[in-house]
Design an enzyme around this catalytic site. Structure first.
Site, PDB file in Angstrom:
ATOM      1  N   SER A 128      31.124 -10.557  12.960  1.00  0.00           N
ATOM      2  CA  SER A 128      30.940 -10.041  14.313  1.00  0.00           C
ATOM      3  C   SER A 128      31.943  -8.928  14.595  1.00  0.00           C
ATOM      4  O   SER A 128      33.077  -8.948  14.088  1.00  0.00           O
ATOM      5  CB  SER A 128      31.180 -11.194  15.297  1.00  0.00           C
ATOM      6  OG  SER A 128      31.248 -10.706  16.610  1.00  0.00           O
ATOM      7  N   TYR A 156      36.625 -18.184  18.819  1.00  0.00           N
ATOM      8  CA  TYR A 156      35.381 -17.865  18.102  1.00  0.00           C
ATOM      9  C   TYR A 156      35.607 -16.715  17.127  1.00  0.00           C
ATOM     10  O   TYR A 156      35.253 -16.797  15.939  1.00  0.00           O
ATOM     11  CB  TYR A 156      34.271 -17.503  19.102  1.00  0.00           C
ATOM     12  CG  TYR A 156      33.105 -16.791  18.446  1.00  0.00           C
ATOM     13  CD1 TYR A 156      32.229 -17.471  17.598  1.00  0.00           C
ATOM     14  CD2 TYR A 156      32.899 -15.421  18.641  1.00  0.00           C
ATOM     15  CE1 TYR A 156      31.181 -16.817  16.976  1.00  0.00           C
ATOM     16  CE2 TYR A 156      31.852 -14.758  18.027  1.00  0.00           C
ATOM     17  CZ  TYR A 156      30.994 -15.457  17.194  1.00  0.00           C
ATOM     18  OH  TYR A 156      29.962 -14.799  16.567  1.00  0.00           O
ATOM     19  N   LYS A 160      35.540 -16.405  12.799  1.00  0.00           N
ATOM     20  CA  LYS A 160      34.807 -15.413  11.991  1.00  0.00           C
ATOM     21  C   LYS A 160      35.767 -14.719  11.028  1.00  0.00           C
ATOM     22  O   LYS A 160      35.443 -14.501   9.861  1.00  0.00           O
ATOM     23  CB  LYS A 160      34.104 -14.395  12.901  1.00  0.00           C
ATOM     24  CG  LYS A 160      32.919 -14.964  13.647  1.00  0.00           C
ATOM     25  CD  LYS A 160      31.779 -15.273  12.680  1.00  0.00           C
ATOM     26  CE  LYS A 160      30.652 -16.046  13.341  1.00  0.00           C
ATOM     27  NZ  LYS A 160      29.617 -16.509  12.409  1.00  0.00           N
ATOM     28  N   ARG A 311      35.479  -9.626  33.425  1.00  0.00           N
ATOM     29  CA  ARG A 311      35.483 -10.931  32.757  1.00  0.00           C
ATOM     30  C   ARG A 311      36.701 -10.983  31.832  1.00  0.00           C
ATOM     31  O   ARG A 311      36.959 -10.021  31.096  1.00  0.00           O
ATOM     32  CB  ARG A 311      34.187 -11.071  31.948  1.00  0.00           C
ATOM     33  CG  ARG A 311      33.987 -12.412  31.295  1.00  0.00           C
ATOM     34  CD  ARG A 311      32.594 -12.546  30.691  1.00  0.00           C
ATOM     35  NE  ARG A 311      32.342 -11.582  29.629  1.00  0.00           N
ATOM     36  CZ  ARG A 311      31.205 -11.513  28.931  1.00  0.00           C
ATOM     37  NH1 ARG A 311      30.197 -12.337  29.224  1.00  0.00           N
ATOM     38  NH2 ARG A 311      31.054 -10.628  27.991  1.00  0.00           N
TER      39      ARG A 311
END
Ligand code: NAD
Ligand code: WQD
Length: 332
Positions: A128, A156, A160, A311
């Site tokens: 990613s 996360y 990866k 965010r």
């Protein structure tokens, strides 16, 4: 006649199902393994509906090595693996990081061990753009090239990165061991595909992104607003240093992304590069407002939205430098 046999982990999910479809359409034999954690078996029917071919399917968890062994035993023709199976919600990974490391990293280790036992030596891995983190931290690295140093900013993303390193170390060790035994050492190969923001559906309307439960990604949320399932889109910040104040991402169509897996696999089989990373993006950045406008244009009505605060963890710009993929993978 089949051109090869590919194990697709997570093949009932969004990107895995489109890649399985592309593989079948290119006459590969496809064996899907998936535990249906975030997908449904209906996806297998949809793949068959479009391609006219039904992929073989086993419901299993990639952290179950014995179950993986059985699949390789049952399908001795499998010569490559495309590994999608993973958990992928950034926010959730901060709440249950151990589960993310268990599924994403331990699942990858189990797969590599089972592949090794069965002499299956080519792997294409779903990585990613998240592995880059904020690519502006060492000066301006936008658009982001593959040699940009990695620095994921959430659990996360770290799963990866760790999976990329695990695959790299294993491939290099296997190649070195083979050389010590007087062999060429080019048998093991891995493609690390760093996806930017996948988007879109099949033109037939039969397959698309169908997240189970709540989605946090822009595209499925915009689609929900467009069909009236959601009142409005919340825009996370309009105070970024972009042309309209909203953040920039590189949205790559799912059919192009799926095609990228086939060309990367072919590159491994033709060139035996060892480990090679490729960005899969378009090289073109779009803002959140660009995406709202595009959806509104196609849908024939202005989609309602409301600007709220940024965010946490979001960065201004994630756009790929896609030169390497264009030069090495396009047209293969
Ligand atoms: P998805 O959730 O639609 O698909 C993942 C699939 O893996 C699902 O079918 C799920 O049931 C399966 N799965 C999860 N855990 C499993 C396990 N332990 N054993 C077997 N199957 C398991 O997600 P997606 O968007 O298709 O993502 C596919 C891959 O691409 C993932 O590795 C993800 O991290 C990566 N990725 C996705 C994006 C994105 O924005 N969609 C971007 C970059 C990378
Ligand atoms: C896109 C843009 C948001 C929702 C994530 C993961 C990344 C990769 C792809 C797996 C951002 C804005 C979003 C909303 C908004 N996945 N947005 N309102 O964050 O670029 O990447 O998915 O590997 O790892 O982090 O994608 O679709 O969530 O957001 O304004 O309701 O849309 O701020 O600028 P993101 P996204």
């Amino acid at each position: 006649m089949t051109v090869g046999s590919v194990l697709v982990t997570g093949g009932a999910g969004y990107i895995g199902s489109f890649t399985a479809l592309a593989l079948l359409e290119a006459d590969y034999e496809v064996v899907i393994v998936d535990n249906l954690y975030s997908s449904s078996e209906e996806c297998i029917n949809r793949i068959e509906l479009i391609s006219g071919k039904r992929p073989q399917y086993h419901r299993l968890d990639t952290t179950n090595e014995a179950a993986l062994d059985k699949v390789f035993d049952a399908h001795p023709d499998i010569d490559s693996v495309i590994h999608f199976a993973a958990l992928k919600a950034v926010g959730e990974s901060g709440e249950i990081p151990l589960e993310y490391y268990r599924v994403n990293v331990h699942g990858t280790i189990c797969l590599l061990r089972s592949m090794t036992r069965h002499n299956v030596t080519n792997i294409v891995f779903s990585s990613s753009a998240t592995v880059y983190g904020d690519a502006t931290r060492f000066g301006n690295m936008i658009p982001i090239p593959e040699h940009c140093s990695t620095g994921p900013t959430n659990p996360y993303g770290r799963t990866k990165s760790v999976s990329e390193m695990t695959i790299t170390d294993h491939v290099e060790a296997q190649r070195n061991n083979a050389k010590k035994e007087g062999k060429s050492g080019d048998q093991w190969n891995a493609a690390l595909l760093r996806y930017f923001n996948p988007a879109g559906s099949h033109p037939s309307g039969v397959m698309g992104e169908d997240p189970q439960g709540t989605s946090y990604n822009l595209l499925p949320l915009l689609a929900q607003v467009a069909v009236g399932m959601r009142e409005k889109l919340l825009v996370f910040g309009d105070d970024y240093a972009s042309k309209d104040g909203t953040a920039i991402r590189d949205y790559i169509h799912i059919l192009d992304l799926a095609a990228g897996h086939l060309t990367a696999l072919k590159y491994l089989l033709d060139h035996h590069p060892g480990v090679r990373a490729w960005n899969l993006g378009t090289g073109k950045g779009s803002t959140v407002y660009d995406m709202i406008k595009a959806f509104s244009h196609v849908g024939g009505r202005d989609l309602p939205y409301q600007v709220v605060g940024r965010r946490a963890g979001d960065v201004l710009n994630l756009t790929a430098n896609s030169k390497r993929a264009n030069e090495e993978l396009s047209g293969r």
